[in-house]
Motif scaffolding. Structure first.
Motif, PDB file in Angstrom:
ATOM      1  N   VAL A 264     -23.912 -47.069  12.845  1.00  0.00           N
ATOM      2  CA  VAL A 264     -24.366 -46.074  13.829  1.00  0.00           C
ATOM      3  C   VAL A 264     -24.612 -44.631  13.328  1.00  0.00           C
ATOM      4  CG1 VAL A 264     -23.791 -44.971  15.998  1.00  0.00           C
ATOM      5  CG2 VAL A 264     -23.246 -47.414  15.531  1.00  0.00           C
ATOM      6  N   PRO A 265     -23.926 -43.792  12.492  1.00  0.00           N
ATOM      7  CA  PRO A 265     -24.264 -42.930  12.223  1.00  0.00           C
ATOM      8  C   PRO A 265     -25.573 -42.556  11.484  1.00  0.00           C
ATOM      9  CG  PRO A 265     -21.836 -43.198  11.863  1.00  0.00           C
ATOM     10  CD  PRO A 265     -22.429 -44.390  12.214  1.00  0.00           C
ATOM     11  N   TYR A 266     -25.785 -43.722  10.536  1.00  0.00           N
ATOM     12  CA  TYR A 266     -27.096 -43.782   9.781  1.00  0.00           C
ATOM     13  C   TYR A 266     -28.363 -43.989  10.793  1.00  0.00           C
ATOM     14  CZ  TYR A 266     -23.680 -44.371   5.875  1.00  0.00           C
ATOM     15  OH  TYR A 266     -22.784 -44.244   5.137  1.00  0.00           O
ATOM     16  N   LEU A 267     -27.983 -44.586  11.775  1.00  0.00           N
ATOM     17  CA  LEU A 267     -29.133 -45.304  12.613  1.00  0.00           C
ATOM     18  C   LEU A 267     -29.769 -44.057  13.476  1.00  0.00           C
ATOM     19  CD1 LEU A 267     -27.750 -48.787  13.543  1.00  0.00           C
ATOM     20  CD2 LEU A 267     -29.828 -48.418  12.045  1.00  0.00           C
ATOM     21  N   ILE A 268     -28.611 -43.178  13.958  1.00  0.00           N
ATOM     22  CA  ILE A 268     -28.843 -42.072  14.935  1.00  0.00           C
ATOM     23  C   ILE A 268     -30.305 -41.350  14.627  1.00  0.00           C
ATOM     24  CG2 ILE A 268     -28.205 -40.103  16.371  1.00  0.00           C
ATOM     25  CD1 ILE A 268     -25.468 -41.592  16.597  1.00  0.00           C
ATOM     26  N   PRO A 269     -30.233 -40.693  13.349  1.00  0.00           N
ATOM     27  CA  PRO A 269     -31.311 -39.778  12.931  1.00  0.00           C
ATOM     28  C   PRO A 269     -32.443 -40.637  12.888  1.00  0.00           C
ATOM     29  CG  PRO A 269     -29.539 -39.570  11.497  1.00  0.00           C
ATOM     30  CD  PRO A 269     -28.887 -40.710  12.499  1.00  0.00           C
ATOM     31  N   LEU A 270     -32.591 -41.861  12.706  1.00  0.00           N
ATOM     32  CA  LEU A 270     -33.758 -42.614  12.672  1.00  0.00           C
ATOM     33  C   LEU A 270     -34.475 -42.771  14.091  1.00  0.00           C
ATOM     34  CD1 LEU A 270     -32.846 -45.477  10.144  1.00  0.00           C
ATOM     35  CD2 LEU A 270     -34.155 -43.260   9.924  1.00  0.00           C
ATOM     36  N   LEU A 271     -33.742 -42.420  15.287  1.00  0.00           N
ATOM     37  CA  LEU A 271     -34.219 -42.659  16.353  1.00  0.00           C
ATOM     38  C   LEU A 271     -35.366 -41.462  16.750  1.00  0.00           C
ATOM     39  CD1 LEU A 271     -31.239 -43.164  18.587  1.00  0.00           C
ATOM     40  CD2 LEU A 271     -32.967 -44.952  18.215  1.00  0.00           C
ATOM     41  N   LYS A 272     -35.274 -40.743  15.737  1.00  0.00           N
ATOM     42  CA  LYS A 272     -36.185 -39.192  16.003  1.00  0.00           C
ATOM     43  C   LYS A 272     -37.469 -39.507  14.995  1.00  0.00           C
ATOM     44  CE  LYS A 272     -32.989 -35.928  17.096  1.00  0.00           C
ATOM     45  NZ  LYS A 272     -32.233 -34.466  16.513  1.00  0.00           N
ATOM     46  N   ASP A 273     -37.777 -40.620  14.313  1.00  0.00           N
ATOM     47  CA  ASP A 273     -38.712 -41.238  13.256  1.00  0.00           C
ATOM     48  C   ASP A 273     -39.961 -40.926  13.938  1.00  0.00           C
ATOM     49  OD1 ASP A 273     -40.445 -42.979  11.524  1.00  0.00           O
ATOM     50  OD2 ASP A 273     -38.639 -42.621  10.380  1.00  0.00           O
ATOM     51  N   PRO A 274     -40.902 -40.345  13.300  1.00  0.00           N
ATOM     52  CA  PRO A 274     -42.503 -40.166  13.775  1.00  0.00           C
ATOM     53  C   PRO A 274     -42.897 -41.369  14.190  1.00  0.00           C
ATOM     54  CG  PRO A 274     -42.206 -39.470  11.442  1.00  0.00           C
ATOM     55  CD  PRO A 274     -40.902 -39.692  11.768  1.00  0.00           C
ATOM     56  N   ASN A 275     -42.630 -42.715  13.551  1.00  0.00           N
ATOM     57  CA  ASN A 275     -43.095 -43.932  13.648  1.00  0.00           C
ATOM     58  C   ASN A 275     -42.432 -44.632  14.835  1.00  0.00           C
ATOM     59  OD1 ASN A 275     -43.684 -46.882  13.434  1.00  0.00           O
ATOM     60  ND2 ASN A 275     -44.245 -46.728  11.325  1.00  0.00           N
ATOM     61  N   ALA A 276     -43.149 -45.088  15.882  1.00  0.00           N
ATOM     62  CA  ALA A 276     -42.677 -45.539  16.935  1.00  0.00           C
ATOM     63  C   ALA A 276     -42.197 -46.909  16.783  1.00  0.00           C
ATOM     64  CB  ALA A 276     -43.749 -45.813  17.873  1.00  0.00           C
ATOM     65  N   ASP A 277     -42.668 -47.505  15.908  1.00  0.00           N
ATOM     66  CA  ASP A 277     -42.181 -49.135  15.523  1.00  0.00           C
ATOM     67  C   ASP A 277     -40.613 -48.904  15.240  1.00  0.00           C
ATOM     68  OD1 ASP A 277     -44.381 -50.308  16.392  1.00  0.00           O
ATOM     69  OD2 ASP A 277     -45.253 -50.172  14.297  1.00  0.00           O
ATOM     70  N   ILE A 278     -40.304 -47.862  14.315  1.00  0.00           N
ATOM     71  CA  ILE A 278     -39.007 -47.785  13.781  1.00  0.00           C
ATOM     72  C   ILE A 278     -38.254 -47.050  14.860  1.00  0.00           C
ATOM     73  CG2 ILE A 278     -37.609 -46.026  12.157  1.00  0.00           C
ATOM     74  CD1 ILE A 278     -40.025 -46.252  10.032  1.00  0.00           C
TER      75      ILE A 278
END
Length: 358
Positions: free
Chosen positions: A64-78
């Motif tokens: 979870v701590p690694y995944l949370i920052p990826l919710l802001k990724d500029p790629n919508a698919d990610i």
């Protein structure tokens, strides 16, 4: 982890299955290698890495701590893929709730969709999303069912939103009226203040609104008994789907709907298999008042449709008709091998007592 870059899908999935069996320690050890793959330029690699984590469910909570920052990724698919993974992790991913709530306003509808599902699976820990989900019931009708269901799964926190949902049952948009009813359906008897308006919505010409109202009333059980006379009138509707939904709703109301039993009997011969099935289900839920319908149910043990036969045996069992035989018959009748109709004709594996004499 290089196997996740294997062009053969089955081999990538094999790795996901191995990690799933090894459990949380293996995922924790693999995390430093897995996380970068969630941002791999190859969408298939990203999907496979997400698949590993999603199949682990709660065991992947260390990610979870690694995944949370990826919710802001500029790629919508990610953003979508990460929201889906967090949804599979469920309540242990509650630290992601604030970021997921922000995604409810994402520019991409499929990202909003995945965020709503994830928040719903988190339940009570995502209660901060309740007010926003209520507001979003009026946004993007194509995703409305998802937001309504997500809202309904948030437990007591969602019940606090009942006063906000009640006015939406009168909204000019039929999808909003339907969505509000779906959200209320998850709240059961706690939402009984909605019954007067739900009774009005039962008469709505829009089928989505009618179905939403029926769903909510059915989940309220006995508290919705005042809807029974109106529901009975729908059992003769020319639309088979409405007849089916109505029978099922009456079954969910249960004993308090037993006045409908005589009106359900003709539906046991309906040309639509779903109507026959739901009528049988309803009678099975109505208790002793429906025992007089047993002779009408017995012929459905020979129905050509498996689901009708299965629900009929369930109903007869609930009504006390040779319960032991009904349980045995339900175990024996499993498609595609043998149908009840064949067994009743041949007598193969049938208990000595005849099933169809009264």
């Amino acid at each position: 982890m290089t196997n996740l870059k294997n062009p053969i899908l089955s081999e990538r999935d094999d790795l996901a299955e191995v990690l799933q069996k090894l459990g949380e320690p293996a995922v924790k050890e693999a995390m430093p290698l897995l996380i970068p793959l969630l941002k791999d330029p190859d969408p298939y690699v990203r999907a496979s890495a997400a698949n590993v984590l999603s199949r682990m469910g709660v065991a992947a909570k260390g990610a979870v701590p690694y995944l949370i920052p990826l919710l802001k990724d500029p790629n919508a698919d990610i953003r979508q893929e990460i929201a889906e993974v967090l949804g599979f992790i469920g309540k242990p991913a509650k630290a992601a709730a604030p970021e997921l709530i922000l995604l409810l306003k994402d520019s991409e509808p499929f990202v909003r969709n995945s965020a709503a599902i994830a928040l719903g699976r988190m339940g009570e820990p995502a209660k901060e999303a309740v007010s926003l989900l209520v507001l979003l019931l009026k946004d993007a009708p194509d995703l409305l069912d998802i937001k309504a269901n997500a809202l309904g799964q948030m437990g007591d926190a969602a019940k606090a939103a009942i006063p906000q949902l009640l006015p939406l049952l009168k909204d000019p948009n039929p999808y909003v009226r339907s969505g509000a009813a779906i959200a209320l359906s998850h709240m059961g008897e706690s939402a009984k203040a909605a019954i007067p308006q739900l009774l009005i919505n039962l008469r709505d010409p829009n089928s989505f609104v009618n179905r939403g109202a029926q769903l909510a009333l059915g989940q309220m059980g006995e508290a919705a008994k005042e809807a029974v006379p109106q529901l009975i009138s729908f059992l003769q509707d020319p639309n088979a789907e409405i007849r089916s939904h109505t029978a099922f709703t009456l079954g969910k109301i249960g004993n308090s709907a037993n006045a409908a039993a005589p009106h359900l009997i003709p539906l046991l011969k309906d040309s639509d298999q779903y109507v026959r099935r739901d009528a049988a289900f309803a009678l099975g839920e109505m208790g002793s008042a429906a025992t007089v319908t047993i002779p009408h149910l017995i012929p459905l043990l020979k129905d050509p449709n498996f689901s009708v036969r299965e629900i009929t045996t369930y109903a007869l069992e609930k009504l006390g008709y040779r319960s032991e035989i009904m349980r045995q018959l339900r175990k024996m009748d499993r498609p595609p091998f043998f149908s009840t109709k064949v067994r009743l004709r041949s007598g193969e594996d049938i208990p000595p007592t005849k099933l169809c004499d009264r």
